[in-house]
Write a protein that holds these residues in place. Structure first.
Motif, PDB file in Angstrom:
ATOM      1  N   SER A  71       0.828  -1.203   0.000  1.00  0.00           N
ATOM      2  CA  SER A  71       0.000   0.000   0.000  1.00  0.00           C
ATOM      3  C   SER A  71       0.863   1.253   0.000  1.00  0.00           C
ATOM      4  O   SER A  71       2.024   1.228   0.428  1.00  0.00           O
ATOM      5  N   ILE A  72       0.274   2.339  -0.466  1.00  0.00           N
ATOM      6  CA  ILE A  72       0.925   3.651  -0.494  1.00  0.00           C
ATOM      7  C   ILE A  72      -0.022   4.659   0.150  1.00  0.00           C
ATOM      8  O   ILE A  72      -1.231   4.651  -0.116  1.00  0.00           O
ATOM      9  N   THR A  73       0.520   5.519   0.976  1.00  0.00           N
ATOM     10  CA  THR A  73      -0.290   6.580   1.579  1.00  0.00           C
ATOM     11  C   THR A  73       0.548   7.839   1.695  1.00  0.00           C
ATOM     12  O   THR A  73       1.787   7.780   1.726  1.00  0.00           O
ATOM     13  N   GLY A  74      -0.100   8.965   1.730  1.00  0.00           N
ATOM     14  CA  GLY A  74       0.598  10.228   1.886  1.00  0.00           C
ATOM     15  C   GLY A  74       0.703  10.633   3.349  1.00  0.00           C
ATOM     16  O   GLY A  74      -0.090  10.184   4.189  1.00  0.00           O
ATOM     17  N   VAL A  75       1.704  11.454   3.651  1.00  0.00           N
ATOM     18  CA  VAL A  75       1.837  11.962   5.011  1.00  0.00           C
ATOM     19  C   VAL A  75       0.730  12.982   5.261  1.00  0.00           C
ATOM     20  O   VAL A  75       0.627  13.974   4.537  1.00  0.00           O
ATOM     21  N   PRO A  76      -0.121  12.767   6.239  1.00  0.00           N
ATOM     22  CA  PRO A  76      -1.169  13.745   6.524  1.00  0.00           C
ATOM     23  C   PRO A  76      -0.567  15.020   7.100  1.00  0.00           C
ATOM     24  O   PRO A  76       0.533  15.004   7.662  1.00  0.00           O
ATOM     25  N   GLN A  77      -1.281  16.099   6.942  1.00  0.00           N
ATOM     26  CA  GLN A  77      -0.805  17.355   7.511  1.00  0.00           C
ATOM     27  C   GLN A  77      -0.826  17.276   9.033  1.00  0.00           C
ATOM     28  O   GLN A  77      -1.786  16.842   9.637  1.00  0.00           O
ATOM     29  N   GLY A  78       0.282  17.693   9.641  1.00  0.00           N
ATOM     30  CA  GLY A  78       0.344  17.692  11.092  1.00  0.00           C
ATOM     31  C   GLY A  78      -0.692  18.633  11.683  1.00  0.00           C
ATOM     32  O   GLY A  78      -1.003  19.669  11.105  1.00  0.00           O
ATOM     33  N   ASN A  79      -1.223  18.284  12.833  1.00  0.00           N
ATOM     34  CA  ASN A  79      -2.268  19.095  13.440  1.00  0.00           C
ATOM     35  C   ASN A  79      -1.774  19.772  14.719  1.00  0.00           C
ATOM     36  O   ASN A  79      -0.667  19.510  15.207  1.00  0.00           O
ATOM     37  N   LEU A  80      -2.612  20.642  15.247  1.00  0.00           N
ATOM     38  CA  LEU A  80      -2.240  21.439  16.414  1.00  0.00           C
ATOM     39  C   LEU A  80      -2.005  20.564  17.644  1.00  0.00           C
ATOM     40  O   LEU A  80      -1.083  20.823  18.432  1.00  0.00           O
ATOM     41  N   ASN A  81      -2.803  19.509  17.796  1.00  0.00           N
ATOM     42  CA  ASN A  81      -2.618  18.618  18.944  1.00  0.00           C
ATOM     43  C   ASN A  81      -1.250  17.937  18.903  1.00  0.00           C
ATOM     44  O   ASN A  81      -0.591  17.774  19.943  1.00  0.00           O
ATOM     45  N   GLN A  82      -0.815  17.550  17.718  1.00  0.00           N
ATOM     46  CA  GLN A  82       0.498  16.935  17.575  1.00  0.00           C
ATOM     47  C   GLN A  82       1.606  17.933  17.891  1.00  0.00           C
ATOM     48  O   GLN A  82       2.613  17.582  18.514  1.00  0.00           O
ATOM     49  N   LEU A  83       1.407  19.185  17.486  1.00  0.00           N
ATOM     50  CA  LEU A  83       2.401  20.211  17.775  1.00  0.00           C
ATOM     51  C   LEU A  83       2.497  20.466  19.282  1.00  0.00           C
ATOM     52  O   LEU A  83       3.606  20.607  19.828  1.00  0.00           O
ATOM     53  N   VAL A  84       1.359  20.513  19.942  1.00  0.00           N
ATOM     54  CA  VAL A  84       1.356  20.694  21.400  1.00  0.00           C
ATOM     55  C   VAL A  84       2.088  19.534  22.070  1.00  0.00           C
ATOM     56  O   VAL A  84       2.850  19.725  23.028  1.00  0.00           O
ATOM     57  N   GLU A  85       1.886  18.315  21.563  1.00  0.00           N
ATOM     58  CA  GLU A  85       2.573  17.153  22.115  1.00  0.00           C
ATOM     59  C   GLU A  85       4.082  17.247  21.880  1.00  0.00           C
ATOM     60  O   GLU A  85       4.884  16.871  22.743  1.00  0.00           O
ATOM     61  N   LEU A  86       4.486  17.739  20.709  1.00  0.00           N
ATOM     62  CA  LEU A  86       5.905  17.925  20.426  1.00  0.00           C
ATOM     63  C   LEU A  86       6.537  18.898  21.424  1.00  0.00           C
ATOM     64  O   LEU A  86       7.621  18.645  21.961  1.00  0.00           O
ATOM     65  N   VAL A  87       5.849  20.018  21.650  1.00  0.00           N
ATOM     66  CA  VAL A  87       6.352  21.019  22.594  1.00  0.00           C
ATOM     67  C   VAL A  87       6.511  20.402  23.979  1.00  0.00           C
ATOM     68  O   VAL A  87       7.530  20.585  24.658  1.00  0.00           O
ATOM     69  N   ARG A  88       5.504  19.658  24.399  1.00  0.00           N
ATOM     70  CA  ARG A  88       5.560  19.039  25.730  1.00  0.00           C
ATOM     71  C   ARG A  88       6.683  18.022  25.825  1.00  0.00           C
ATOM     72  O   ARG A  88       7.442  17.992  26.813  1.00  0.00           O
ATOM     73  N   ALA A  89       6.838  17.172  24.792  1.00  0.00           N
ATOM     74  CA  ALA A  89       7.854  16.122  24.826  1.00  0.00           C
ATOM     75  C   ALA A  89       9.266  16.706  24.855  1.00  0.00           C
ATOM     76  O   ALA A  89      10.144  16.199  25.570  1.00  0.00           O
ATOM     77  N   VAL A  90       9.484  17.774  24.083  1.00  0.00           N
ATOM     78  CA  VAL A  90      10.801  18.421  24.096  1.00  0.00           C
ATOM     79  C   VAL A  90      11.034  19.108  25.442  1.00  0.00           C
ATOM     80  O   VAL A  90      12.120  19.033  26.019  1.00  0.00           O
ATOM     81  N   LYS A  91       9.999  19.767  25.955  1.00  0.00           N
ATOM     82  CA  LYS A  91      10.101  20.449  27.245  1.00  0.00           C
ATOM     83  C   LYS A  91      10.468  19.480  28.360  1.00  0.00           C
ATOM     84  O   LYS A  91      11.324  19.767  29.210  1.00  0.00           O
ATOM     85  N   GLU A  92       9.835  18.307  28.361  1.00  0.00           N
ATOM     86  CA  GLU A  92      10.062  17.319  29.424  1.00  0.00           C
ATOM     87  C   GLU A  92      11.317  16.488  29.201  1.00  0.00           C
ATOM     88  O   GLU A  92      11.656  15.642  30.032  1.00  0.00           O
ATOM     89  N   GLY A  93      11.988  16.691  28.066  1.00  0.00           N
ATOM     90  CA  GLY A  93      13.193  15.927  27.789  1.00  0.00           C
ATOM     91  C   GLY A  93      12.927  14.518  27.295  1.00  0.00           C
ATOM     92  O   GLY A  93      13.852  13.701  27.224  1.00  0.00           O
ATOM     93  N   GLU A  94      11.679  14.218  26.931  1.00  0.00           N
ATOM     94  CA  GLU A  94      11.339  12.884  26.444  1.00  0.00           C
ATOM     95  C   GLU A  94      11.726  12.712  24.976  1.00  0.00           C
ATOM     96  O   GLU A  94      11.952  11.592  24.524  1.00  0.00           O
ATOM     97  N   LEU A  95      11.789  13.808  24.237  1.00  0.00           N
ATOM     98  CA  LEU A  95      12.146  13.790  22.819  1.00  0.00           C
ATOM     99  C   LEU A  95      13.448  14.553  22.646  1.00  0.00           C
ATOM    100  O   LEU A  95      13.528  15.741  22.970  1.00  0.00           O
ATOM    101  N   GLN A  96      14.454  13.863  22.148  1.00  0.00           N
ATOM    102  CA  GLN A  96      15.761  14.477  21.952  1.00  0.00           C
ATOM    103  C   GLN A  96      15.779  15.251  20.639  1.00  0.00           C
ATOM    104  O   GLN A  96      15.410  14.725  19.590  1.00  0.00           O
ATOM    105  N   VAL A  97      16.207  16.500  20.685  1.00  0.00           N
ATOM    106  CA  VAL A  97      16.248  17.359  19.503  1.00  0.00           C
ATOM    107  C   VAL A  97      17.448  16.980  18.640  1.00  0.00           C
ATOM    108  O   VAL A  97      18.551  16.791  19.159  1.00  0.00           O
ATOM    109  N   PRO A  98      17.274  16.856  17.314  1.00  0.00           N
ATOM    110  CA  PRO A  98      18.406  16.509  16.443  1.00  0.00           C
ATOM    111  C   PRO A  98      19.385  17.665  16.295  1.00  0.00           C
ATOM    112  O   PRO A  98      19.126  18.789  16.736  1.00  0.00           O
ATOM    113  N   GLN A  99      20.499  17.378  15.650  1.00  0.00           N
ATOM    114  CA  GLN A  99      21.522  18.392  15.443  1.00  0.00           C
ATOM    115  C   GLN A  99      20.972  19.558  14.620  1.00  0.00           C
ATOM    116  O   GLN A  99      20.232  19.370  13.670  1.00  0.00           O
ATOM    117  N   HIS A 100      21.362  20.769  15.000  1.00  0.00           N
ATOM    118  CA  HIS A 100      20.952  21.959  14.267  1.00  0.00           C
ATOM    119  C   HIS A 100      22.002  23.038  14.468  1.00  0.00           C
ATOM    120  O   HIS A 100      22.774  23.004  15.423  1.00  0.00           O
TER     121      HIS A 100
END
Length: 368
Positions: free
Chosen positions: A300-329
């Motif tokens: 099967s083939i599917t497209g990446v859906p557009q990210g939503n606001l709830n996912q962005l809020v979760e990203l902010v929380r995960a980075v804030k809590e140190g659960e998600l490691q930020v890649p090199q930048h």
């Protein structure tokens, strides 16, 4: 990954940010960059946009080095200002906006709409819907926050899309191979987010990255992928396919393709296992064909859906809590934008590039 080359007309326009002028005998810019020899003078000469009714005006402090893929010409991309990765401070709040918890001076990240991504006014951004603004936590830097609404959110949506299929295959296979095509910042975020969403104990999921640049692959290797695969476009196609199958030891179960060209798709079809899934996340407008055996193999083939606001809020929380490691930048002065885009094209920059706007700098991209 097919190497991208910066549109030389756009590069010449970007040079006018203060870098040496590009030598080109046939330079006819499709868009011009308006700036003065002094960024301070340019800033003072540009009007500040009006604050929209019931909205906000944000002064940009950091923005990702965003670009759009060429639609009619392969291997080209056009720089975007300010792009879809924006962080800044609230400059003004409409008097008509009641019950707003935000205050002037607050650090925020902005979910830009399509009209603002390539608006050209790089110092301020108007926000008509306050819900598209998220306050940056005190323990998070603005350059990290700027990345979250763009590549981080796209990668989060891609991994979230692939995760149910990975979990289904884990129940019947001893090991699930996931191949990420394209060793850009998207792949780095994908590796980090896959580890976060699938858990550190997910030992039977192996992440691979394929790209045409050794430098980008080495950067991906530093982000805990299981193995890297060099897709040298000068090699014979069958050799590249055999190398991929050999590296993945039995084929690929899930492919996240951030290139999404005809070539990458055909290559994916040749290495995809039965019941495999291809998640298409590129922005190129290309066509390809799918063999009739695709259905018989239950692929099967599917497209990446557009990210939503709830996912962005979760990203902010995960980075804030140190659960998600930020890649090199890396952070660069916006005055160096032309050199940064050139370095991205030539793979001299392999991590995510972020521009920093000083109080004395401004740049305007005139798309007229």
């Amino acid at each position: 990954m097919i190497k991208s080359e910066l549109n030389q007309n756009e590069l010449a326009a970007l040079r006018r940010l203060g870098e040496p002028t590009v030598q080109s005998s046939d330079f006819q810019p499709s868009s011009s960059l308006v700036s003065s020899s002094s960024f301070g003078d340019a800033r003072s000469s540009m009007p500040i946009p009006d604050t929209p009714a019931n909205g906000l005006l944000v002064k940009i402090t950091h923005a990702g080095a965003c670009y759009s893929e060429g639609k009619s010409r392969s291997n080209k991309f056009t720089p975007q200002f300010p792009g879809n990765e924006i962080a800044g401070t609230i400059h003004n709040i409409s008097t008509g906006l009641s019950n707003c918890s935000l205050r002037e001076g607050d650090r925020v990240l902005v979910v830009a709409d399509d009209n603002e991504i390539d608006s050209g006014f790089a110092e301020y951004v108007t926000v008509r819907e306050p819900s598209r603004v998220i306050q940056i936590p005190n323990n998070m830097s603005s350059e990290v926050a700027a990345m979250l609404p763009g590549q981080a959110l796209t990668a989060y949506a891609a991994v979230s899309c692939a995760k149910p299929h990975v979990e289904k295959l884990r129940k019947v296979k001893s090991c699930v191979n996931v191949l990420v095509i394209g060793g850009c910042g998207l792949s780095l975020w994908t590796l980090r987010i896959a580890k976060y969403l699938m858990g550190n104990d997910c030992k039977n999921v192996r992440m691979f990255v394929a790209d045409g640049s050794i430098d980008r692959l080495l950067t991906a290797q530093d982000h805990d992928c299981y193995d890297i695969i060099h897709w040298n476009e000068e090699d014979h196609e069958q050799y590249i396919i055999e190398r991929t199958l050999d590296s993945c030891r039995g084929g690929v179960d899930v492919i996240i393709d951030f290139v999404s060209s005809h070539r990458s798709m055909q290559r994916s079809l040749n290495v995809l296992n039965r019941e495999g899934l291809i998640v298409v996340g590129g922005s190129l407008s290309s066509e390809t064909s799918v063999p009739l055996t695709f259905a018989a193999k239950q692929q099967s083939i599917t497209g990446v859906p557009q990210g939503n606001l709830n996912q962005l809020v979760e990203l902010v929380r995960a980075v804030k809590e140190g659960e998600l490691q930020v890649p090199q930048h890396e952070v660069f002065p916006v005055e160096n934008a032309s050199q940064v885009f050139e370095d991205l094209c030539e793979c001299r920059i392999t991590s995510r590039a972020i521009f920093k706007f000083s109080s004395q700098s401004t740049a305007v991209l005139d798309n007229q």
